[in-house]
Write a protein that holds these residues in place. Sequence first.
Motif, PDB file in Angstrom:
ATOM      1  N   MET A 113       0.833  -1.300  -0.146  1.00  0.00           N
ATOM      2  CA  MET A 113      -0.104   0.113   0.132  1.00  0.00           C
ATOM      3  C   MET A 113       0.734   1.190   0.148  1.00  0.00           C
ATOM      4  N   CYS A 114       0.543   2.044  -0.959  1.00  0.00           N
ATOM      5  CA  CYS A 114       1.486   3.219  -1.174  1.00  0.00           C
ATOM      6  C   CYS A 114       0.791   4.185  -1.673  1.00  0.00           C
ATOM      7  N   GLY A 115       1.357   5.267  -2.307  1.00  0.00           N
ATOM      8  CA  GLY A 115       0.950   6.438  -2.806  1.00  0.00           C
ATOM      9  C   GLY A 115       1.614   6.955  -4.184  1.00  0.00           C
ATOM     10  N   ILE A 116       0.948   7.048  -5.143  1.00  0.00           N
ATOM     11  CA  ILE A 116       1.765   7.445  -6.352  1.00  0.00           C
ATOM     12  C   ILE A 116       1.408   8.793  -6.973  1.00  0.00           C
ATOM     13  N   ALA A 117       2.075   9.397  -7.596  1.00  0.00           N
ATOM     14  CA  ALA A 117       1.632  10.586  -8.327  1.00  0.00           C
ATOM     15  C   ALA A 117       2.773  11.060  -9.339  1.00  0.00           C
ATOM     16  N   GLY A 118       2.298  11.678 -10.341  1.00  0.00           N
ATOM     17  CA  GLY A 118       3.216  12.189 -11.354  1.00  0.00           C
ATOM     18  C   GLY A 118       2.516  13.235 -12.146  1.00  0.00           C
ATOM     19  N   ILE A 166       1.425  13.389  -0.179  1.00  0.00           N
ATOM     20  CA  ILE A 166       0.711  12.002   0.139  1.00  0.00           C
ATOM     21  C   ILE A 166       1.731  11.223   0.935  1.00  0.00           C
ATOM     22  N   ALA A 167       2.582  11.726   1.628  1.00  0.00           N
ATOM     23  CA  ALA A 167       3.565  10.959   2.325  1.00  0.00           C
ATOM     24  C   ALA A 167       2.821  10.323   3.505  1.00  0.00           C
ATOM     25  N   HIS A 168       1.648  10.646   4.002  1.00  0.00           N
ATOM     26  CA  HIS A 168       0.896   9.696   5.032  1.00  0.00           C
ATOM     27  C   HIS A 168       0.840   8.321   4.410  1.00  0.00           C
ATOM     28  N   ALA A 190      -2.146  15.497  -4.047  1.00  0.00           N
ATOM     29  CA  ALA A 190      -1.125  15.048  -4.980  1.00  0.00           C
ATOM     30  C   ALA A 190      -0.917  15.876  -6.444  1.00  0.00           C
ATOM     31  N   LEU A 191      -2.091  16.206  -6.880  1.00  0.00           N
ATOM     32  CA  LEU A 191      -2.500  16.978  -8.134  1.00  0.00           C
ATOM     33  C   LEU A 191      -2.088  18.505  -7.740  1.00  0.00           C
ATOM     34  N   ARG A 192      -2.861  18.894  -6.585  1.00  0.00           N
ATOM     35  CA  ARG A 192      -2.863  20.207  -6.200  1.00  0.00           C
ATOM     36  C   ARG A 192      -1.455  20.750  -5.889  1.00  0.00           C
TER      37      ARG A 192
END
Length: 634
Positions: free
Chosen positions: A1-6, A29-31, A170-172
């Motif tokens: 379980m993680c967080g992704i962004a780009g 989204i470090a949490h 993450a988008l903001r």
Amino acid sequence: MCGIAGTWFPGTRDDASLHALGARQGEAIAHRGPDDAGTWADPAAGLVLSHRRLSILDLSPEGHQPMLSRDGRWALIFNGEIYNHGALRAELATLGHAFRGHSDTEVLLAAIGEWGVEQALQRSNGMLALAAWDRKQRRLWLARDRMGKKPLYYGFASDGALVFGSELRALRAHPALEAKVDPDALALLLRLDYIPAPWSILRGVHKLPAGTLLSLDMAALQAGASALDPVRSPKRWWDALAAQREAINHGFAGGDQEALDTLDVLLREATAMRMEADVPLGAFLSGGTDSSLVTAMMQAQSAVPVRSFSIGFDSLRHDESAHAARVAAHLGTDHTELRVDGQAALDLVPSLPVIFDEPFADSSQVPTALLCALTRKHVTVALSGDGGDELFFGYSRYARTLRNNGWLGKLPRAMLANRVSEPGESARLGGLAALRAELRAGDLQGLARHRISRWRLPEAVVIGARRLKTAYDEPDALPGVGTPGDALMAMDMACYLPEDILAKVDRASMAASLEARAPLLDWRVASFAWTLPMSMKSRHGQLKWLPKQLLQRYLPNPLVQHPKTGFGAPVGDWLRGPLREWAEAQLDENRLREEGHFDPAPIRRIWKAFLDGERKWHTHLWGVLMFQAWREKL
């Protein structure tokens, strides 16, 4: 379980600025992943991928993301778990693939390289949201799992960049993303308590629907938002509705005993697959049928007592902790119970907009967030019973809707033809107003929509809003085969389950850096459930009949036949008591008028009626309040 962004820009960017942007997106989204962070950029393509890791499998650096394939063609960021990664690894090894570590990410990446993104998804059993970059074809793939357990947002910023990630924040983090409220989505929030895919609260930002993928090349990126239809552009790599039709048509040929044995085997295997972890693991145990069944399956396959967790309230209407404790004692789990008074729950309310990231008004968000925070103090992974109601006819509103649908079938056509298009807000008060609203619904889909709606006419409250259609409006969302009961469950599987239940659990668990897994939503369990006749789901007035029969293999009948209690919060009591001053400030007439999102008149009218003692208006008000609280954090 993680967080992704780009972010993907329509042109080259320098390496340093890309990494800096990716780091900002990841930090937002470090949490979701406190154990590790990584960014990877392709400056020539203007792309950066960012990842935050919650280490579950392969705690070593070999599980670090973003991860590159051995041949350098593919770059992957992935949020979730592939439960059959062992079988896939063995198959890929016979095809010549070698592995550095034992993470499921490395297996998924090899599967993409071997079979392509869509085939890799279809061969996988798990929960996921991913972004895969094909460096050879300069093509970006975004995908979400079958049931919608993991979220993925995407949208275009004003500088033409495509921005995507696990959460809106993450988008903001991209400075060129315009954070403007979408009034159409806001109306959906008031109607449903949540905003379903493909929409989000921000105009121009969308959620990828469950079971879909989005593939974009440079031409699509340069065309921007004008060429991307959030409804039609995503492709279904797994069509739940088609799978339901096929299962219903195929049917189940066996009797009760064969059905019990099959469910027992399937659910045991699904549970065992979700017990694999390199970190401590436990179970949410409310004492209800689904959580008790999952916990029983875990304990039956564990050599040591399973850690189980429940939450108790000072309000008896919402407290099932004593029953959960009895279930835990019989199963022999190592049980932990958190007692929560009203003040602890109230103290959480100001944090709800941060935890849920997007306005969300299902009041069970409060106990869910408290339970996840408690559980994370002891374990990193917890199994839940989510999905049982939607698969096995577990909601009492289903039975009421079928009863009223029977009434509609006996009414003269002329009476139905004269119905108004939609009932007003007075339908929420019960009595004759509610009965008239039910009769005006006209068909099964209208009845279902009426049952799940808070505001019946939210477009009359939200300024500038148009009505968006959901699975409760579109005839194409119905299976077209089977019984009306099958149709009710299909609508919830398409909308309520992924966008309310699973979204709630994802945000609450990830806010605590906890991974939640749902064995009942293994796609093989779901496919089996869809084959079953309604008589195995509802019998002699007992809902969820087959799971209850199976649970009797693990628990005595008195612990199984326990009345269902909603997992909610006493919002009405709070708004008349300790939250009244806060709510009054949020609902101030001048403030509502100046902010320009709502027509103040109907909100103030309902607020006054609620304070004067009219029942149930708290459900209308909570959606407005959750938006107002979220807007303060925007």
